[in-house]
Design a protein around this motif. Structure first.
Motif, PDB file in Angstrom:
ATOM      1  N   TYR A  88      -5.120  -2.386   2.511  1.00  0.00           N
ATOM      2  CA  TYR A  88      -4.347  -3.667   3.316  1.00  0.00           C
ATOM      3  C   TYR A  88      -4.085  -3.158   5.213  1.00  0.00           C
ATOM      4  N   LEU A  89      -3.600  -1.920   5.225  1.00  0.00           N
ATOM      5  CA  LEU A  89      -3.255  -1.139   6.435  1.00  0.00           C
ATOM      6  C   LEU A  89      -4.537  -0.791   6.830  1.00  0.00           C
ATOM      7  N   GLN A  90      -5.736  -0.827   6.073  1.00  0.00           N
ATOM      8  CA  GLN A  90      -7.406  -0.901   6.738  1.00  0.00           C
ATOM      9  C   GLN A  90      -7.799  -1.182   7.734  1.00  0.00           C
ATOM     10  N   LEU A  91      -7.365  -3.105   6.997  1.00  0.00           N
ATOM     11  CA  LEU A  91      -7.343  -4.604   7.790  1.00  0.00           C
ATOM     12  C   LEU A  91      -6.570  -4.530   8.808  1.00  0.00           C
ATOM     13  N   LYS A  92      -5.288  -4.117   8.648  1.00  0.00           N
ATOM     14  CA  LYS A  92      -4.615  -4.899   9.125  1.00  0.00           C
ATOM     15  C   LYS A  92      -4.622  -5.315  11.060  1.00  0.00           C
ATOM     16  N   HIS A  93      -5.515  -4.694  11.839  1.00  0.00           N
ATOM     17  CA  HIS A  93      -5.595  -5.101  13.009  1.00  0.00           C
ATOM     18  C   HIS A  93      -7.651  -5.060  13.147  1.00  0.00           C
ATOM     19  N   ASN A 101      -5.389 -11.503   4.469  1.00  0.00           N
ATOM     20  CA  ASN A 101      -5.434  -9.767   3.661  1.00  0.00           C
ATOM     21  C   ASN A 101      -3.987  -9.402   3.039  1.00  0.00           C
ATOM     22  N   PHE A 102      -3.089  -9.967   3.282  1.00  0.00           N
ATOM     23  CA  PHE A 102      -1.736 -10.361   2.980  1.00  0.00           C
ATOM     24  C   PHE A 102      -1.834 -11.067   1.635  1.00  0.00           C
ATOM     25  N   CYS A 103      -1.469 -12.206   1.367  1.00  0.00           N
ATOM     26  CA  CYS A 103      -1.902 -12.373  -0.055  1.00  0.00           C
ATOM     27  C   CYS A 103      -2.906 -11.836  -0.760  1.00  0.00           C
ATOM     28  N   SER A 104      -3.886 -10.986  -0.246  1.00  0.00           N
ATOM     29  CA  SER A 104      -4.938 -10.236  -1.242  1.00  0.00           C
ATOM     30  C   SER A 104      -4.225  -9.519  -2.158  1.00  0.00           C
ATOM     31  N   LEU A 105      -2.858  -8.508  -0.706  1.00  0.00           N
ATOM     32  CA  LEU A 105      -2.456  -7.634  -1.206  1.00  0.00           C
ATOM     33  C   LEU A 105      -1.201  -7.999  -1.905  1.00  0.00           C
ATOM     34  N   LEU A 106      -0.570  -9.019  -2.642  1.00  0.00           N
ATOM     35  CA  LEU A 106       0.040  -9.848  -2.686  1.00  0.00           C
ATOM     36  C   LEU A 106      -0.112  -9.994  -3.946  1.00  0.00           C
TER      37      LEU A 106
END
Length: 250
Positions: A88-93, A101-106
């Motif tokens: 998630y952090l890698q893709l954040k920016h 990206n957030f839904c994937s993490l959730l």
């Protein structure tokens, strides 16, 4: 040689996680076989009516294998969650669709919680809770695989997205096929074949997670610690502290 030296050590995390988790699950299987709890996976029919079918959950239902199974699933859930957070952090920016990206993490966080339910609520002790955990792990884990496959193609880190994305789409397809086969064959009471599909499904899933090492080799992740009580950065900035790996860094 210099290019190999500049690869981030974080690249080792996903494959090592997958290898150790797979080893732990197979240890549970061999323990259950050794103590005459389950039949062997390669058996074409049940030779001993007192043996159970070799489902992963049943292999981890009886002591002492149940103790190993709980430990493996708890550690797998924790390790999987860490990998999902780093991804998630890698893709954040980098990702244009941050909501995805957030839904994937959730989704995967809930799947990891499901792993703990599978490991700590044995199938014969609390079948309802165990089955809920199984559903969360398999179904949400499969959703995570498809979403990450799509994101991989769209983000295209270091122009490797096409190759890595195709690989992940293929693995996601196999995961989906074997999940459907597992539940379908179980419903038809073809339990030996269903158990074999379940083990194959889990191995493909672990193989999928190991592929995150492809992108992790380009980054290193940091946690900032200061000696003062003041916060030099916002929490959001600290959580997004992911640096691209440069040739002169390790």
């Amino acid at each position: 040689m210099m290019e190999m030296m500049t690869v981030s050590r974080w690249a080792l995390l996903p494959p090592v996680y997958s290898i150790l988790t797979a080893a732990g699950l197979w240890l549970v299987y061999f323990e259950a076989v050794f103590h005459n709890r389950i039949s062997r996976l390669g058996s074409t029919h049940m030779r001993n009516a007192s043996l159970y079918y070799p489902y992963i959950s049943i292999a981890g239902n009886f002591a002492p294998a149940s103790c190993t199974f709980s430990e493996v699933m708890n550690l797998a859930a924790f390790g999987g969650f860490i990998i999902a957070v780093l991804r998630y952090l890698q893709l954040k920016h980098k990702s244009a669709k941050q909501w995805l990206n957030f839904c994937s993490l959730l989704v995967f966080s809930v799947a990891c919680f499901g792993m703990t339910l599978v490991g700590n609520f044995q199938v014969f002790a609390d079948m309802a809770t165990h089955n809920i955990g199984t559903f969360m792990t398999f179904v949400l884990g499969t959703v995570f695989c498809w979403v990450q496959s799509y994101i991989t193609l769209k983000v295209n880190i270091k122009n490797e997205g096409r190759v890595a994305g195709i690989l992940r789409f293929v693995l996601s397809g196999f995961i989906t096929i074997f999940m459907i086969l597992h539940f379908s064959l179980s419903g038809l009471s073809l339990h030996m074949q269903s158990a074999q599909c379940q083990w194959t499904l889990v191995m493909f899933f672990l193989l999928f997670l190991s592929t995150f090492g492809i992108e992790f080799r380009h980054n290193h992740f940091k946690i900032v610690c200061t000696d003062t009580c003041e916060r030099p950065e916002t929490w959001s900035e600290m959580m997004s502290e992911v640096s691209t790996h440069h040739p002169n860094e390790l």
